[in-house]
Scaffold this motif. Structure first.
Motif, PDB file in Angstrom:
ATOM      1  N   ALA A  12       0.982  -1.283   0.322  1.00 25.46           N
ATOM      2  CA  ALA A  12      -0.024  -0.127   0.071  1.00 25.46           C
ATOM      3  C   ALA A  12       0.888   1.093   0.165  1.00 25.46           C
ATOM      4  O   ALA A  12       0.479   2.006  -0.723  1.00 25.46           O
ATOM      5  CB  ALA A  12      -0.758   0.324   1.225  1.00 25.46           C
ATOM      6  N   ALA A  13       1.433   1.312   0.685  1.00 28.65           N
ATOM      7  CA  ALA A  13       2.817   2.512   0.722  1.00 28.65           C
ATOM      8  C   ALA A  13       3.466   3.048  -0.381  1.00 28.65           C
ATOM      9  O   ALA A  13       3.414   3.736  -1.170  1.00 28.65           O
ATOM     10  CB  ALA A  13       3.500   2.223   2.137  1.00 28.65           C
ATOM     11  N   ALA A  14       3.878   1.579  -1.387  1.00 25.67           N
ATOM     12  CA  ALA A  14       4.716   1.639  -2.050  1.00 25.67           C
ATOM     13  C   ALA A  14       3.888   1.872  -3.548  1.00 25.67           C
ATOM     14  O   ALA A  14       3.564   3.284  -4.113  1.00 25.67           O
ATOM     15  CB  ALA A  14       5.257   0.456  -2.917  1.00 25.67           C
ATOM     16  N   PHE A  15       2.530   1.374  -3.103  1.00 21.06           N
ATOM     17  CA  PHE A  15       1.556   2.322  -4.491  1.00 21.06           C
ATOM     18  C   PHE A  15       1.083   3.800  -4.001  1.00 21.06           C
ATOM     19  O   PHE A  15       1.148   4.629  -4.933  1.00 21.06           O
ATOM     20  CB  PHE A  15       0.414   1.280  -4.143  1.00 21.06           C
ATOM     21  CG  PHE A  15      -1.098   1.621  -5.077  1.00 21.06           C
ATOM     22  CD1 PHE A  15      -1.102   1.516  -6.397  1.00 21.06           C
ATOM     23  CD2 PHE A  15      -2.594   3.183  -4.255  1.00 21.06           C
ATOM     24  CE1 PHE A  15      -2.547   2.132  -6.779  1.00 21.06           C
ATOM     25  CE2 PHE A  15      -2.960   3.531  -5.065  1.00 21.06           C
ATOM     26  CZ  PHE A  15      -3.048   2.987  -6.594  1.00 21.06           C
ATOM     27  N   PHE A  16       1.048   4.272  -2.606  1.00 16.96           N
ATOM     28  CA  PHE A  16       0.570   5.312  -3.138  1.00 16.96           C
ATOM     29  C   PHE A  16       1.768   6.224  -2.938  1.00 16.96           C
ATOM     30  O   PHE A  16       1.761   7.795  -3.284  1.00 16.96           O
ATOM     31  CB  PHE A  16       0.205   6.184  -1.515  1.00 16.96           C
ATOM     32  CG  PHE A  16      -0.961   5.354  -0.881  1.00 16.96           C
ATOM     33  CD1 PHE A  16      -1.865   5.712  -2.004  1.00 16.96           C
ATOM     34  CD2 PHE A  16      -1.432   3.781   0.267  1.00 16.96           C
ATOM     35  CE1 PHE A  16      -3.377   5.322  -1.582  1.00 16.96           C
ATOM     36  CE2 PHE A  16      -2.438   3.453  -0.093  1.00 16.96           C
ATOM     37  CZ  PHE A  16      -4.132   3.965  -0.507  1.00 16.96           C
ATOM     38  N   THR A  17       2.599   5.908  -2.948  1.00 16.81           N
ATOM     39  CA  THR A  17       4.031   6.880  -3.652  1.00 16.81           C
ATOM     40  C   THR A  17       4.522   6.997  -4.879  1.00 16.81           C
ATOM     41  O   THR A  17       4.879   7.955  -5.343  1.00 16.81           O
ATOM     42  CB  THR A  17       5.483   6.024  -3.141  1.00 16.81           C
ATOM     43  OG1 THR A  17       5.657   6.035  -1.210  1.00 16.81           O
ATOM     44  CG2 THR A  17       6.861   6.836  -3.091  1.00 16.81           C
ATOM     45  N   THR A  18       4.629   5.758  -5.758  1.00 14.63           N
ATOM     46  CA  THR A  18       3.736   5.874  -7.273  1.00 14.63           C
ATOM     47  C   THR A  18       3.147   6.678  -7.041  1.00 14.63           C
ATOM     48  O   THR A  18       2.831   7.244  -8.505  1.00 14.63           O
ATOM     49  CB  THR A  18       3.982   4.665  -7.591  1.00 14.63           C
ATOM     50  OG1 THR A  18       4.823   3.647  -6.850  1.00 14.63           O
ATOM     51  CG2 THR A  18       3.941   4.332  -8.733  1.00 14.63           C
ATOM     52  N   SER A  19       1.440   6.570  -6.572  1.00 10.16           N
ATOM     53  CA  SER A  19       0.369   7.356  -7.526  1.00 10.16           C
ATOM     54  C   SER A  19       1.419   8.921  -7.353  1.00 10.16           C
ATOM     55  O   SER A  19       0.568   9.750  -8.267  1.00 10.16           O
ATOM     56  CB  SER A  19      -0.501   7.193  -6.142  1.00 10.16           C
ATOM     57  OG  SER A  19      -1.202   5.745  -6.936  1.00 10.16           O
ATOM     58  N   ALA A  20       1.874   9.710  -5.933  1.00 14.71           N
ATOM     59  CA  ALA A  20       1.709  11.038  -5.677  1.00 14.71           C
ATOM     60  C   ALA A  20       2.808  10.743  -7.241  1.00 14.71           C
ATOM     61  O   ALA A  20       2.803  12.318  -6.998  1.00 14.71           O
ATOM     62  CB  ALA A  20       2.105  11.058  -4.510  1.00 14.71           C
ATOM     63  N   SER A  26       8.056  15.569 -12.645  1.00 12.05           N
ATOM     64  CA  SER A  26       9.462  15.603 -12.082  1.00 12.05           C
ATOM     65  C   SER A  26       9.724  15.462 -10.413  1.00 12.05           C
ATOM     66  O   SER A  26      10.827  15.008 -10.098  1.00 12.05           O
ATOM     67  CB  SER A  26       9.396  17.499 -12.411  1.00 12.05           C
ATOM     68  OG  SER A  26       8.828  18.405 -10.673  1.00 12.05           O
ATOM     69  N   ASN A  27       9.237  14.499 -10.350  1.00 15.19           N
ATOM     70  CA  ASN A  27       9.210  13.597  -9.481  1.00 15.19           C
ATOM     71  C   ASN A  27       9.257  14.349  -8.099  1.00 15.19           C
ATOM     72  O   ASN A  27      10.108  14.063  -6.853  1.00 15.19           O
ATOM     73  CB  ASN A  27      10.755  12.884  -9.496  1.00 15.19           C
ATOM     74  CG  ASN A  27      10.530  11.194 -10.204  1.00 15.19           C
ATOM     75  OD1 ASN A  27       9.164  11.149 -10.533  1.00 15.19           O
ATOM     76  ND2 ASN A  27      11.311  11.682 -11.336  1.00 15.19           N
ATOM     77  N   THR A  28       8.520  15.461  -8.086  1.00 16.46           N
ATOM     78  CA  THR A  28       7.815  16.370  -7.206  1.00 16.46           C
ATOM     79  C   THR A  28       7.325  15.330  -6.197  1.00 16.46           C
ATOM     80  O   THR A  28       6.501  15.821  -6.838  1.00 16.46           O
ATOM     81  CB  THR A  28       8.711  18.070  -6.805  1.00 16.46           C
ATOM     82  OG1 THR A  28       9.860  17.898  -7.981  1.00 16.46           O
ATOM     83  CG2 THR A  28       8.684  18.965  -5.637  1.00 16.46           C
ATOM     84  N   PRO A  29       6.908  15.587  -4.678  1.00 14.50           N
ATOM     85  CA  PRO A  29       6.005  15.799  -4.045  1.00 14.50           C
ATOM     86  C   PRO A  29       5.102  16.482  -4.405  1.00 14.50           C
ATOM     87  O   PRO A  29       5.548  17.848  -4.052  1.00 14.50           O
ATOM     88  CB  PRO A  29       6.301  15.098  -2.479  1.00 14.50           C
ATOM     89  CG  PRO A  29       7.797  15.501  -2.785  1.00 14.50           C
ATOM     90  CD  PRO A  29       7.844  16.123  -3.895  1.00 14.50           C
ATOM     91  N   VAL A  30       3.429  15.807  -4.635  1.00 12.88           N
ATOM     92  CA  VAL A  30       2.666  16.760  -4.536  1.00 12.88           C
ATOM     93  C   VAL A  30       1.599  17.156  -3.611  1.00 12.88           C
ATOM     94  O   VAL A  30       1.814  15.815  -2.953  1.00 12.88           O
ATOM     95  CB  VAL A  30       1.614  16.250  -5.424  1.00 12.88           C
ATOM     96  CG1 VAL A  30       0.525  17.235  -5.774  1.00 12.88           C
ATOM     97  CG2 VAL A  30       1.895  15.807  -6.936  1.00 12.88           C
ATOM     98  N   VAL A  31       1.887  18.236  -2.574  1.00  7.60           N
ATOM     99  CA  VAL A  31       1.554  17.738  -1.581  1.00  7.60           C
ATOM    100  C   VAL A  31       0.215  18.731  -1.751  1.00  7.60           C
ATOM    101  O   VAL A  31      -0.633  20.017  -1.783  1.00  7.60           O
ATOM    102  CB  VAL A  31       2.276  19.166  -0.552  1.00  7.60           C
ATOM    103  CG1 VAL A  31       1.755  19.454   1.220  1.00  7.60           C
ATOM    104  CG2 VAL A  31       3.454  18.452  -0.621  1.00  7.60           C
TER     105      VAL A  31
END
Length: 143
Positions: A12-20, A26-31
């Protein structure tokens, strides 16, 4: 069983990280920061939407310091995000006033006479969203 739960949590953590990351190339996290959640207008009315041919209108407003808008009402929902400044909105029917400042979200009253005044030293900047029946205006000035 514990290994299955641990594996599920990692998956689940890997899925959410990939989705974000998929949201931003640009591989910048979306907040995402929730700003408001409302079910009623500023005067406590339930929010009701137009019933046919809904049109969304978006406008930017700038209100100079000391300016008071004329008494008016809105027949359809109007939402405003205060980007800058301090705005006092008074329901002239009840006398109740609310003050909004930078970062506040306003769900304006529907069908009630009110007026707004910039009570600060800086211009008030608003991002305004109207939901109206197509082609309709959402501000009625009091005669």
């Amino acid at each position: 069983m514990r290994n299955i739960m641990t594996s599920a949590l990692f998956l689940a953590a890997a899925f959410f990280t990939t989705s974000a990351n998929a949201l931003d190339s640009s591989n910048t996290p979306v907040v995402v920061t929730p700003l408001a959640s409302k079910t009623t207008t500023a005067s406590g009315q339930p929010i009701t939407l137009p019933q046919k041919n809904v049109e969304v209108q978006v406008s930017a407003y700038q209100i100079a310091p000391g300016t008071t808008l004329p008494v008016h009402k809105h027949p359809f929902p109007r939402y405003a995000y205060v980007e800058q400044g301090t705005l006092k909105v008074t329901n002239v029917e009840t006398g109740v006033a609310n003050t909004y400042k930078t970062g506040d979200f306003i769900v304006e009253m529907i069908g009630q006479w009110h007026q707004a005044t910039n009570i600060g030293a800086d211009p008030v900047k608003l991002l305004v969203i109207d939901q109206v029946e197509q082609g309709a205006k959402n501000t009625v000035l009091k005669q």
